[in-house]
Design a protein around this motif. Structure first.
Motif, short mmCIF file in Angstrom:
data_model
loop_
_atom_site.label_atom_id
_atom_site.label_comp_id
_atom_site.label_asym_id
_atom_site.label_seq_id
_atom_site.Cartn_x
_atom_site.Cartn_y
_atom_site.Cartn_z
N SER A 72 -1.10 -7.29 -3.00
CA SER A 72 -1.86 -7.62 -4.20
C SER A 72 -1.11 -7.30 -5.48
N ASN A 73 0.21 -7.13 -5.40
CA ASN A 73 0.99 -6.82 -6.59
C ASN A 73 2.30 -7.60 -6.60
N ASP A 74 2.78 -7.93 -7.79
CA ASP A 74 4.08 -8.59 -7.92
C ASP A 74 5.19 -7.61 -7.57
N PHE A 75 6.25 -8.13 -6.95
CA PHE A 75 7.38 -7.28 -6.62
C PHE A 75 8.66 -8.11 -6.53
N THR A 76 9.79 -7.42 -6.58
CA THR A 76 11.10 -8.06 -6.46
C THR A 76 11.85 -7.43 -5.30
N LEU A 77 12.37 -8.27 -4.42
CA LEU A 77 13.24 -7.81 -3.33
C LEU A 77 14.69 -8.03 -3.71
N THR A 78 15.52 -7.03 -3.47
CA THR A 78 16.96 -7.16 -3.70
C THR A 78 17.71 -6.57 -2.51
N ASN A 79 19.02 -6.70 -2.57
CA ASN A 79 19.88 -6.12 -1.54
C ASN A 79 19.49 -6.60 -0.15
N GLY A 80 19.28 -7.93 -0.07
CA GLY A 80 18.97 -8.51 1.24
C GLY A 80 17.65 -8.05 1.80
N ASP A 83 15.78 -3.33 -0.68
CA ASP A 83 15.20 -2.63 -1.82
C ASP A 83 14.03 -3.44 -2.38
N LEU A 84 13.00 -2.74 -2.75
CA LEU A 84 11.78 -3.39 -3.25
C LEU A 84 11.34 -2.70 -4.53
N HIS A 85 11.07 -3.52 -5.55
CA HIS A 85 10.57 -2.98 -6.81
C HIS A 85 9.19 -3.53 -7.09
N LEU A 86 8.19 -2.67 -7.13
CA LEU A 86 6.81 -3.06 -7.45
C LEU A 86 6.61 -3.02 -8.96
N TYR A 87 5.95 -4.05 -9.49
CA TYR A 87 5.65 -4.08 -10.91
C TYR A 87 4.30 -3.43 -11.22
N HIS A 88 3.45 -3.34 -10.22
CA HIS A 88 2.16 -2.67 -10.36
C HIS A 88 1.83 -2.04 -9.01
N ASN A 89 0.87 -1.13 -9.00
CA ASN A 89 0.39 -0.61 -7.72
C ASN A 89 -1.11 -0.39 -7.81
N ASP A 90 -1.74 -0.26 -6.64
CA ASP A 90 -3.20 -0.18 -6.56
C ASP A 90 -3.71 1.25 -6.42
N ILE A 91 -3.17 1.97 -5.46
CA ILE A 91 -3.84 3.19 -5.02
C ILE A 91 -3.03 4.47 -5.25
N SER A 92 -2.00 4.41 -6.07
CA SER A 92 -1.15 5.59 -6.26
C SER A 92 -1.93 6.75 -6.88
N ASP A 93 -2.99 6.44 -7.64
CA ASP A 93 -3.77 7.51 -8.26
C ASP A 93 -5.11 7.74 -7.56
N TRP A 94 -5.29 7.14 -6.38
CA TRP A 94 -6.53 7.34 -5.63
C TRP A 94 -6.43 8.56 -4.74
N THR A 95 -7.53 9.30 -4.64
CA THR A 95 -7.67 10.38 -3.66
C THR A 95 -8.79 9.97 -2.71
N ILE A 96 -8.48 9.89 -1.42
CA ILE A 96 -9.47 9.39 -0.45
C ILE A 96 -9.70 10.43 0.63
N THR A 97 -10.94 10.85 0.78
CA THR A 97 -11.35 11.74 1.87
C THR A 97 -12.03 10.91 2.94
N PHE A 98 -11.53 11.03 4.17
CA PHE A 98 -12.07 10.26 5.29
C PHE A 98 -12.95 11.20 6.13
N ALA A 99 -14.24 10.93 6.16
CA ALA A 99 -15.18 11.83 6.85
C ALA A 99 -15.91 11.07 7.95
N ASP A 100 -15.73 11.50 9.19
CA ASP A 100 -16.47 10.90 10.30
C ASP A 100 -17.90 11.43 10.27
#
Length: 261
Positions: A72-80, A83-100
């Motif tokens: 769900s984000n734009d990115f550029t692939l290089t070096n065959g 290497d991957l460069h993301l221009y945006h990200n979704d969940i880097s600032d999310w904290t998720i607790t998984f509770a059964d």
């Protein structure tokens, strides 16, 4: 504020999809509906999530353990492609607790099961994991905060295609009205709750049954009526409608984006 999401149901009316995955993992576009709900809250700055898991909890855990930002984000692939460069990200600032919280546990008991993960928060958010809206959430939070009440939820217009029939005792029909054009409002979720909500939930209680009746008796329950976009993915027909909206690029729930994902 932390966000508690109820993700444990079996989704019996979506069996074509949910026999192999839980309903929150059924996709709208290329992301699960659960992700869309979480992205909505994150857009308004609420990025601490507590997921109340049940049926196929492993599917939800594995999705986030193996999360792919590239979908769900734009990115550029290089070096065959090495290497991957993301221009945006979704969940880097999310904290998720998984509770059964159990396979057959009801909503009220799922909420009680995660009380320990709320810390010292006086107010928190909670919601089903299958409803989408374009509502401006801070408006309802302000409405609730000013009230000093214990609980609030969003009331919405029903979107089913049923008709309300007004009928005399003789069987003669007085009127017939489309449900969506009636004066009926239904529970649309998007709960805002104070910590003392747990004083109203007893063993075995379903959240919107006994606890909400107790709140009503104490005049501690509010609702915020919203007649804009809201839709729950409850049936196969609902799933098709959301897919059609996505295919047309008409995605009002994507409040985080002025263009489609």
């Amino acid at each position: 504020m932390k966000v508690v999401l109820f993700c444990g149901g079996m989704g019996m009316r979506l069996r074509d999809y949910s026999e192999t995955i839980p309903k929150p993992m059924v996709c709208v576009g290329h992301r699960p509906i659960l992700w869309n709900v979480m992205k909505y809250y994150a857009h308004f700055g609420h990025t601490e999530f507590i997921l109340c898991l049940g049926y196929r909890a492993d599917s939800i855990k594995n999705y986030f353990l193996n999360y792919t930002e590239c979908l769900s984000n734009d990115f550029t692939l290089t070096n065959g492609g090495k290497d991957l460069h993301l221009y945006h990200n979704d969940i880097s600032d999310w904290t998720i607790t998984f509770a059964d919280t159990g396979i057959t546990t009801n909503i009220g008991q799922r909420l009680r099961a995660v009380q320990k993960y709320l810390g010292d928060d006086e107010v928190f958010l909670a919601n089903y994991s299958d409803g989408l809206t374009d509502f401006h959430l801070p408006t309802m939070i302000d409405f609730f905060t000013e009230s000093q009440k214990t609980a609030c939820f969003m009331s919405v217009r029903p979107n089913q295609s049923f008709h309300i029939v007004n009928v005399a005792e003789s069987g003669l029909v007085n009127s017939i009205t489309g449900l969506e054009r009636s004066d009926i409002w239904v529970n649309g979720g998007y709960f805002i709750l104070r910590r003392n909500i747990f004083d109203y939930i007893k063993d075995g209680d379903e959240l919107v049954n006994e606890p909400f009746r107790r709140l009503i008796d104490k005049k501690e329950l509010l609702t915020y009526r919203y007649d804009g976009f809201w839709m729950s993915m409850d049936t196969f027909k609902d799933k098709q409608h959301l897919d059609d909206l996505y295919a047309k690029g008409t995605t009002p729930w994507e409040v985080w984006s002025t263009v489609g994902a």
